[in-house]
Motif scaffolding. Structure first.
Motif, PDB file in Angstrom:
ATOM      1  N   MET A   1      -7.596   5.056   0.614  1.00 52.81           N
ATOM      2  CA  MET A   1      -6.629   4.517   0.952  1.00 52.81           C
ATOM      3  C   MET A   1      -7.391   3.071  -0.260  1.00 52.81           C
ATOM      4  SD  MET A   1      -3.988   5.575   3.305  1.00 52.81           S
ATOM      5  CE  MET A   1      -3.346   4.532   2.487  1.00 52.81           C
ATOM      6  N   TYR A   3      -6.086   0.563  -2.407  1.00 51.71           N
ATOM      7  CA  TYR A   3      -4.880   0.665  -2.828  1.00 51.71           C
ATOM      8  C   TYR A   3      -3.983  -0.828  -2.228  1.00 51.71           C
ATOM      9  CZ  TYR A   3      -0.138  -1.169  -5.379  1.00 51.71           C
ATOM     10  OH  TYR A   3       0.283  -2.251  -6.151  1.00 51.71           O
ATOM     11  N   LYS A  17      11.362  -2.729 -10.091  1.00 47.24           N
ATOM     12  CA  LYS A  17      12.229  -2.605  -8.814  1.00 47.24           C
ATOM     13  C   LYS A  17      12.822  -2.980  -7.753  1.00 47.24           C
ATOM     14  CE  LYS A  17       8.093  -1.357  -7.082  1.00 47.24           C
ATOM     15  NZ  LYS A  17       6.178  -1.830  -5.934  1.00 47.24           N
ATOM     16  N   HIS A  18      12.242  -4.142  -7.345  1.00 42.38           N
ATOM     17  CA  HIS A  18      13.104  -4.968  -6.298  1.00 42.38           C
ATOM     18  C   HIS A  18      14.285  -5.729  -6.739  1.00 42.38           C
ATOM     19  CE1 HIS A  18       8.655  -5.930  -4.591  1.00 42.38           C
ATOM     20  NE2 HIS A  18       9.898  -4.924  -4.891  1.00 42.38           N
ATOM     21  N   THR A  40       8.929   4.782   2.262  1.00 35.47           N
ATOM     22  CA  THR A  40       8.262   5.695   2.308  1.00 35.47           C
ATOM     23  C   THR A  40       7.154   5.250   2.334  1.00 35.47           C
ATOM     24  OG1 THR A  40       8.390   6.998  -0.095  1.00 35.47           O
ATOM     25  CG2 THR A  40       9.676   7.834   2.045  1.00 35.47           C
ATOM     26  N   HIS A  41       6.707   4.168   1.672  1.00 37.17           N
ATOM     27  CA  HIS A  41       5.535   3.313   0.999  1.00 37.17           C
ATOM     28  C   HIS A  41       5.810   2.425   1.221  1.00 37.17           C
ATOM     29  CE1 HIS A  41       5.553   7.360  -0.132  1.00 37.17           C
ATOM     30  NE2 HIS A  41       4.362   7.158  -0.105  1.00 37.17           N
ATOM     31  N   ALA A  42       6.026   0.904   2.337  1.00 36.51           N
ATOM     32  CA  ALA A  42       6.627   0.463   2.533  1.00 36.51           C
ATOM     33  C   ALA A  42       5.644  -1.202   2.170  1.00 36.51           C
ATOM     34  CB  ALA A  42       7.003  -0.072   4.300  1.00 36.51           C
ATOM     35  N   GLY A  43       3.962  -0.939   2.588  1.00 41.88           N
ATOM     36  CA  GLY A  43       3.186  -2.212   1.905  1.00 41.88           C
ATOM     37  C   GLY A  43       3.500  -3.380   3.305  1.00 41.88           C
ATOM     38  N   GLY A 100       8.593  -7.974  -0.566  1.00 38.80           N
ATOM     39  CA  GLY A 100       8.546  -6.794  -0.874  1.00 38.80           C
ATOM     40  C   GLY A 100       9.845  -6.238  -0.822  1.00 38.80           C
ATOM     41  N   SER A 101       9.881  -4.624  -0.683  1.00 38.62           N
ATOM     42  CA  SER A 101      10.702  -4.065  -0.098  1.00 38.62           C
ATOM     43  C   SER A 101      11.580  -4.163   1.043  1.00 38.62           C
ATOM     44  CB  SER A 101      11.009  -2.304  -1.142  1.00 38.62           C
ATOM     45  OG  SER A 101       9.334  -2.019  -0.691  1.00 38.62           O
ATOM     46  N   GLU A 119       4.407   3.223   6.627  1.00 40.21           N
ATOM     47  CA  GLU A 119       3.509   3.234   5.773  1.00 40.21           C
ATOM     48  C   GLU A 119       2.443   3.650   6.327  1.00 40.21           C
ATOM     49  OE1 GLU A 119       1.760   0.939   3.399  1.00 40.21           O
ATOM     50  OE2 GLU A 119       0.164   1.337   4.051  1.00 40.21           O
ATOM     51  N   LEU A 120       0.810   3.959   6.123  1.00 41.84           N
ATOM     52  CA  LEU A 120       0.225   5.058   6.308  1.00 41.84           C
ATOM     53  C   LEU A 120      -1.166   4.037   6.282  1.00 41.84           C
ATOM     54  CD1 LEU A 120      -0.929   7.609   7.054  1.00 41.84           C
ATOM     55  CD2 LEU A 120      -2.028   8.181   4.646  1.00 41.84           C
ATOM     56  N   ASP A 144       1.876   9.298   7.245  1.00 36.90           N
ATOM     57  CA  ASP A 144       2.352  10.247   5.896  1.00 36.90           C
ATOM     58  C   ASP A 144       3.686   9.523   5.511  1.00 36.90           C
ATOM     59  OD1 ASP A 144       1.411  11.367   2.779  1.00 36.90           O
ATOM     60  OD2 ASP A 144       2.292  13.061   3.990  1.00 36.90           O
ATOM     61  N   GLY A 145       3.462   9.075   3.989  1.00 39.90           N
ATOM     62  CA  GLY A 145       5.062   8.747   3.658  1.00 39.90           C
ATOM     63  C   GLY A 145       5.868  10.042   3.033  1.00 39.90           C
ATOM     64  N   ASP A 165       8.000   4.745  -2.662  1.00 40.43           N
ATOM     65  CA  ASP A 165       7.258   4.080  -4.463  1.00 40.43           C
ATOM     66  C   ASP A 165       5.473   3.767  -3.765  1.00 40.43           C
ATOM     67  OD1 ASP A 165       6.412   1.703  -5.597  1.00 40.43           O
ATOM     68  OD2 ASP A 165       7.213   0.456  -3.916  1.00 40.43           O
ATOM     69  N   PRO A 167       1.005   4.426  -3.975  1.00 47.28           N
ATOM     70  CA  PRO A 167       0.429   3.691  -5.025  1.00 47.28           C
ATOM     71  C   PRO A 167      -0.041   4.809  -6.341  1.00 47.28           C
ATOM     72  CG  PRO A 167      -0.705   4.412  -3.324  1.00 47.28           C
ATOM     73  CD  PRO A 167       0.222   4.740  -3.102  1.00 47.28           C
TER      74      PRO A 167
HETATM   75  C1  LIG Z   1       3.470   0.566  -4.470  1.00 46.06           C
HETATM   76  S1  LIG Z   1       2.649  -0.261  -2.173  1.00 46.06           S
HETATM   77  C2  LIG Z   1       4.418  -0.683  -1.613  1.00 46.06           C
HETATM   78  C3  LIG Z   1       4.810  -1.800  -2.224  1.00 46.06           C
HETATM   79  C4  LIG Z   1       6.042  -2.074  -2.008  1.00 46.06           C
HETATM   80  N1  LIG Z   1       6.903  -0.500  -1.306  1.00 46.06           N
HETATM   81  C5  LIG Z   1       6.808  -2.961  -2.019  1.00 46.06           C
HETATM   82  O1  LIG Z   1       7.539  -3.169  -3.156  1.00 46.06           O
HETATM   83  O2  LIG Z   1       6.935  -4.268  -2.010  1.00 46.06           O
HETATM   84  C6  LIG Z   1       2.010   1.418  -1.538  1.00 46.06           C
HETATM   85  C7  LIG Z   1       1.649   1.451  -0.526  1.00 46.06           C
HETATM   86  O3  LIG Z   1       1.447   2.706   0.486  1.00 46.06           O
HETATM   87  C8  LIG Z   1       0.868   2.902   0.706  1.00 46.06           C
HETATM   88  N2  LIG Z   1       0.176   3.990   0.960  1.00 46.06           N
HETATM   89  C9  LIG Z   1      -0.972   4.846  -0.130  1.00 46.06           C
HETATM   90  N3  LIG Z   1      -0.461   6.008   1.265  1.00 46.06           N
HETATM   91  C10 LIG Z   1       0.527   6.171   2.083  1.00 46.06           C
HETATM   92  C11 LIG Z   1       0.991   7.452   2.117  1.00 46.06           C
HETATM   93  N4  LIG Z   1       0.491   8.790   2.135  1.00 46.06           N
HETATM   94  N5  LIG Z   1       1.865   7.624   3.204  1.00 46.06           N
HETATM   95  C12 LIG Z   1       2.614   6.241   3.567  1.00 46.06           C
HETATM   96  N6  LIG Z   1       2.491   4.537   2.575  1.00 46.06           N
HETATM   97  C13 LIG Z   1       0.703   4.748   1.622  1.00 46.06           C
HETATM   98  C14 LIG Z   1      -0.108   2.129   0.794  1.00 46.06           C
HETATM   99  O4  LIG Z   1      -1.527   1.283   1.248  1.00 46.06           O
HETATM  100  C15 LIG Z   1       0.166   0.500  -0.345  1.00 46.06           C
HETATM  101  O5  LIG Z   1       0.317   0.222   0.967  1.00 46.06           O
END
Ligand SMILES: C[S@@+](CC[C@H](N)C(=O)[O-])C[C@H]1O[C@@H](n2cnc3c(N)ncnc32)[C@H](O)[C@@H]1O
Length: 282
Positions: A1, A3, A17-18, A40-43, A100-101, A119-120, A144-145, A165, A167
């Motif tokens: 991971m 990103y 996106k936002h 599902t992928h919050a950052g 962020g989101s 967030e993973l 895992d998202g 969202d 990576p």
């Molecule tokens: C594009 S960023 C998210 C940005 C956020 N949605 C925003 O708009 O502010 C993707 C995020 O997904 C996380 N990530 C990566 N693989 C993941 C997984 N399998 N499940 C959940 N989160 C994951 C990364 O650590 C990263 O923080």
């Protein structure tokens, strides 16, 4: 991971996106019934544009950094909730912060609404937990998202949105998005789904949308914003969102804000957009 969203916060893809996320949240808030927003992928929740990571790429300067001047009337009205949410988050955390989101979702929650942020990455999940677990309306899950997506829908409120969202660090993620989005919609046919994708190889996106459109039993929109010509598959030339069960006014709204963003965010004079209906008729 590997990103880290801090390098990309506030770039052209975040703006698209936002803005769409805040439009959907605005529509959900029109009715008093509570809703749930699942990210599902919050950052990290929010980012400092004056920080080291954002400074190293400078990507935000060609995204949020180009929105200082107001747009003509109707477009500016559509941006108002996005700008208001950024201002509210800045008032809370500092003038150089970009939300962020999770931060944008939190600004829209009313008493009774829920935000679930998944967030993973262990360090990011810990930061997110520290930032959002004190608010009774928000919950952070270190998971895992994709697993969380399946487990969290349909939510008890039976009303709300899912932002997907990922990576896109590994090959095949665009195809995976289409497949898993289709399954999620089958499990929660009335939820609003926002699924983000990068546009590098436009043919991979076209194939995913084509396959999804054939199997999707619900109405959906494809909203693309290009800031460079799609002629270099190694460059992020643009990005897009599939919005399943879009609020009924969103297509008209996108018809206003997408051309305005394409013009404002174009690099080297190339800006383009798409707003296509896919899936079943509304
Ligand atoms: C594009 S960023 C998210 C940005 C956020 N949605 C925003 O708009 O502010 C993707 C995020 O997904 C996380 N990530 C990566 N693989 C993941 C997984 N399998 N499940 C959940 N989160 C994951 C990364 O650590 C990263 O923080």
């Amino acid at each position: 991971m590997n990103y880290r969203h801090a390098f990309h916060a506030g770039n052209h893809a975040d703006v698209l996106k936002h803005l769409v996320l805040t439009r959907v949240l605005e529509h959900l808030c029109l009715k008093p019934a509570p809703f749930r927003a699942i990210d599902t992928h919050a950052g990290l929740g929010f980012y400092d544009l004056a920080g080291d990571e954002a400074g190293r790429t400078g990507e935000w300067a060609d995204g949020w950094g180009r929105l200082d001047d107001p747009f003509p009337g109707a477009v500016e009205e559509l941006l108002a909730p996005y700008r208001a949410a950024v201002a509210a988050v800045r008032a809370r955390y500092g003038a150089t912060i970009y939300p962020g989101s999770p931060a944008l979702i939190r600004e829209s929650l009313r008493p009774g609404d829920q935000g679930v942020f998944v967030e993973l990455h262990p360090e990011d999940a810990a930061v997110l937990r520290e930032r959002y677990n004190q608010d009774a309306r928000t919950k952070v899950l270190h998971l895992d998202g994709w697993t969380a997506l399946n487990a969290q829908i349909p939510p008890p409120e039976r009303r709300g949105l899912v932002l997907i969202d990922p990576p896109y660090e590994v090959g095949g993620e665009i195809e995976r998005l289409g497949t898993l989005l289709g399954k999620a919609v089958a499990k929660w046919p009335t939820g609003v789904f926002l699924a983000w994708y990068p546009i590098k190889d436009i043919r991979a996106v076209d194939r995913m949308v084509e396959a999804l459109g054939q199997s999707l039993a619900r109405p959906a929109l494809r909203l693309d914003l290009m800031v460079d010509p799609p002629d270099d598959p190694t460059r992020l030339s643009g990005s897009g969102l599939i919005v399943v069960n879009p609020p009924w006014r969103l297509a008209d709204e996108a018809g206003l804000f997408l051309p305005a963003l394409a013009e404002r965010l174009a690099r080297a004079d190339y800006g383009a957009f798409r707003c296509d209906a896919i899936g079943a008729e509304a």
